[in-house]
Design an enzyme around this catalytic site. Sequence first.
Site, mmCIF file in Angstrom:
data_model
loop_
_atom_site.group_PDB
_atom_site.id
_atom_site.type_symbol
_atom_site.label_atom_id
_atom_site.label_comp_id
_atom_site.label_asym_id
_atom_site.label_seq_id
_atom_site.Cartn_x
_atom_site.Cartn_y
_atom_site.Cartn_z
ATOM 1 N N ASP A 1 0.818 -1.220 0.000
ATOM 2 C CA ASP A 1 0.000 0.000 0.000
ATOM 3 C C ASP A 1 0.852 1.270 0.000
ATOM 4 O OD1 ASP A 1 -1.972 -1.971 0.509
ATOM 5 O OD2 ASP A 1 -1.841 -1.619 2.664
ATOM 6 N N GLU B 1 -10.990 -0.760 -3.672
ATOM 7 C CA GLU B 1 -10.319 0.006 -2.623
ATOM 8 C C GLU B 1 -9.188 0.827 -3.231
ATOM 9 O OE1 GLU B 1 -9.108 -3.147 -0.096
ATOM 10 O OE2 GLU B 1 -7.533 -3.853 -1.443
#
Length: 335
Positions: free
Chosen positions: A33, A193
Amino acid sequence: MIKAALAILFLCCPAAHAAPDAPKPILDGYTADPAIRVFGDRYYIYPTSDKPNWQTTDFSVWSSSNLVEWKKEGMVLDVTRDLKWANIEAWAPDIVERNGTYYFYFCAQGKIGVATGKSPTGPFKDALGTPLLVKKGGITTNTIDPYPFVDDDGQAYLYFGNGDGHANVFKLKPDMVTLDGEAKEIPMKEFREGVVVFKRKGKYYFMWSIDDARSPNYRVGWGTADSPLGPVKPAAHDFIALQKNGPAVGTAHHSVVNVPGTDRWYVAYHRHAIPDGNGYQRETALVRMEFTADGAIKPMDPMTAPFRPGDVGEPLVNGKGLPDAGARAAPAKAL
């Protein structure tokens, strides 16, 4: 005769038949991420620090002067020690600077918090003593994966969301820790997401992750809008901007950086660690992002390194990229 000749060729030149190597990860250890930003004359990456089953507890930062060599600057926030409202599941941070203060947005235990500091390397202190966002009221998606964006007019936005085909966004007041108005839904095609928003030549680009992070087919889609609040029009062609290729799989949950003063762009993303990784054991990589003449994002190949050995990368001088540095970088290769 032909088979014999091919066998001789294979024995003499086995490398010709070997699978190509994926580019090396740019950060040490298992990370995911990644949020990539520029502050001053350095680039910074703020990733998730992978641990089994996503039971992560702390955030660290790496910096680079050129996108090639990266140095771990150290831990900037430990949710087991620095928060009163959460102590586990420290995921997917991002950061912006305003008026000399750095605002560090992050997930912890399914909520979004904000911490502040006076340096991009921290330390950061919880700004509110409570979460900034929890899933209630008008919030219609999971409160993870925050992405701050400040528009040219100074208006700040905080995007977030997971799992239901749309993200949410709040406007932020100038203090960057107070919500301004109600949450707005932004539907996006196949959205899961990790929404990312940036502006180029007057157009707002939205990029997001599709599928599950544990899936080898975790990938990145994109679209454009005329407003930071949408609606988002998905790309009509080459909707998938980044996806698996060869040993590089699970290639998503990315962020984007523009080399200031240029039209050169790079994407930091994670993939399942090579060779034995999975959705809980990932590593951060970098790829160059290019655009067509009409502004479409060209598909990126995770098997193509952004720089050749010995390249200068993208050094910054007085906060700007060098005019000819990109010409010395390896060209992007579309799938």
